[in-house]
Scaffold this motif. Structure first.
Motif, PDB file in Angstrom:
ATOM      1  N   TRP A 184       0.835  -1.203   0.000  1.00  0.00           N
ATOM      2  CA  TRP A 184       0.000   0.000   0.000  1.00  0.00           C
ATOM      3  C   TRP A 184       0.871   1.255   0.000  1.00  0.00           C
ATOM      4  CZ3 TRP A 184      -4.409  -0.887  -1.804  1.00  0.00           C
ATOM      5  CH2 TRP A 184      -5.230  -1.943  -1.386  1.00  0.00           C
ATOM      6  N   ARG A 185       1.948   1.268   0.789  1.00  0.00           N
ATOM      7  CA  ARG A 185       2.838   2.435   0.824  1.00  0.00           C
ATOM      8  C   ARG A 185       3.505   2.648  -0.534  1.00  0.00           C
ATOM      9  NH1 ARG A 185       4.508   0.102   5.728  1.00  0.00           N
ATOM     10  NH2 ARG A 185       6.483  -0.565   4.764  1.00  0.00           N
ATOM     11  N   ARG A 188       1.071   4.341  -2.833  1.00  0.00           N
ATOM     12  CA  ARG A 188       0.868   5.734  -2.417  1.00  0.00           C
ATOM     13  C   ARG A 188       2.073   6.617  -2.734  1.00  0.00           C
ATOM     14  NH1 ARG A 188       1.240   6.668   3.771  1.00  0.00           N
ATOM     15  NH2 ARG A 188       3.410   6.336   3.116  1.00  0.00           N
ATOM     16  N   ASP A 189       3.274   6.082  -2.484  1.00  0.00           N
ATOM     17  CA  ASP A 189       4.486   6.897  -2.586  1.00  0.00           C
ATOM     18  C   ASP A 189       5.082   6.969  -3.984  1.00  0.00           C
ATOM     19  OD1 ASP A 189       4.165   7.201   0.141  1.00  0.00           O
ATOM     20  OD2 ASP A 189       5.699   5.715   0.670  1.00  0.00           O
ATOM     21  N   TRP A 195      -2.855   5.451  -6.526  1.00  0.00           N
ATOM     22  CA  TRP A 195      -3.296   5.564  -5.134  1.00  0.00           C
ATOM     23  C   TRP A 195      -4.683   6.193  -5.069  1.00  0.00           C
ATOM     24  CZ3 TRP A 195      -2.831   3.600  -0.591  1.00  0.00           C
ATOM     25  CH2 TRP A 195      -3.249   4.291   0.548  1.00  0.00           C
ATOM     26  N   ASN A 233      -7.428   5.648   2.925  1.00  0.00           N
ATOM     27  CA  ASN A 233      -6.597   6.844   3.105  1.00  0.00           C
ATOM     28  C   ASN A 233      -6.404   7.201   4.573  1.00  0.00           C
ATOM     29  OD1 ASN A 233      -9.272   7.552   3.417  1.00  0.00           O
ATOM     30  ND2 ASN A 233      -9.055   9.564   2.465  1.00  0.00           N
TER      31      ASN A 233
END
Length: 287
Positions: A184-185, A188-189, A195, A233
């Protein structure tokens, strides 16, 4: 396996099959394009892409039958649950079997003679030998070349790196609930657009799939993509909760899944949630 076949280390296969759920990360599609042009095409190996739809769109389409994703459920009484996992069978196993039947010349519903079958290579290494199983249909005979070669995951990684493919991404749906916090990170990143996509889907799926709701079979609770059962989120993907810390300190298998996701992944023939899914990977090779 495709590279080993293309290089002549393993016999040349007739086809490579990729089961596309329609919601893979962009990096996976880019990698597949590279495999086709740099590995498969020069060796004369066709890469066949098969699909039965887009798992993301189908979940939100009230006119489409939805094969259940393994969503995390928070019931009205506070109890936790999880929906059944049927997506692998619908979006991976089904289209692979359909294509194999076509290649054999016996599309459904024709009966396939007992002596007609494909030899299907399954990419399971020695450290996952427990996943090596027979196919559930007579016209597909599973073979495990990596195990026969004595190759571990580490051997596979080193071989890929030697070919300049050390950045091979993991194939799984962008919004698979079985992702670990690290996955997940990473989304997102490294990919803001993807994301945003999974965050929006997470919010849209809160009351369950669209068709069930339209039919009056409403979810008695709320559905989430993240195991914490809070909106994605807001999920604790950067730190562990008290409960998670207790698991992590025990260094159990659950600790690995919290950070890295379900070890079995979404391989068509090894999915732990599909009753009709006995063992293979997205890249199925038949000869």
């Amino acid at each position: 396996m495709l590279a080993l076949s293309a290089e002549g280390v393993l016999p040349k296969v007739d086809y490579a099959i990729f089961a596309d759920t329609g919601w893979e990360p962009a990096a996976v599609y880019a990698h597949l394009d590279r495999l086709e042009t740099e590995i498969a095409a020069p060796a004369g190996i066709p890469v066949l892409r098969v699909s039965t739809g887009n798992v993301r769109n189908d979940a939100l389409d009230l006119n489409h039958r939805f094969a259940s994703m393994p969503l995390y459920i928070l019931n009205q009484d506070g109890k936790q649950g999880m929906t059944r996992r049927q997506c692998t069978g619908e979006y991976k196993i089904k289209p692979i079997k359909k294509k194999v039947r076509e290649l054999l010349g016996y599309p459904y519903p024709q009966r396939i003679p007992k002596d007609v079958f494909v030899e299907q290579w399954v990419g399971i290494s020695t450290d996952e030998f427990h996943r090596a199983k027979d196919a559930d249909v007579r016209y597909m005979k599973n073979v495990h070349p990596l195990i026969e070669m004595g190759w571990s995951r580490g051997d596979c990684v080193r071989y890929l790196a030697s070919l300049g493919l050390g950045d091979t991404p993991k194939s799984s749906c962008l919004g698979c609930p079985f992702h670990g916090n690290a996955q997940w990170r990473h989304i997102r990143d490294t990919s803001p657009e993807e994301w945003q996509d999974v965050v929006e889907f997470d919010a849209a799926i809160r009351k369950g799939n669209a068709r069930a709701n339209a039919a009056g079979n409403k979810l008695l609770g709320q559905a989430f993509l993240h195991r914490s059962r809070v909106p994605l989120n807001e999920a604790p993907i950067d730190h562990v909760t008290t409960a998670e810390r207790a698991v992590l300190q025990g260094e159990s298998a659950d600790a690995y899944e919290l950070e890295h996701g379900v070890a079995d992944g979404c391989s068509p023939w090894t999915c732990r949630g599909d009753a009709d899914a006995p063992a293979q990977d997205d890249f199925g090779l038949a000869s």
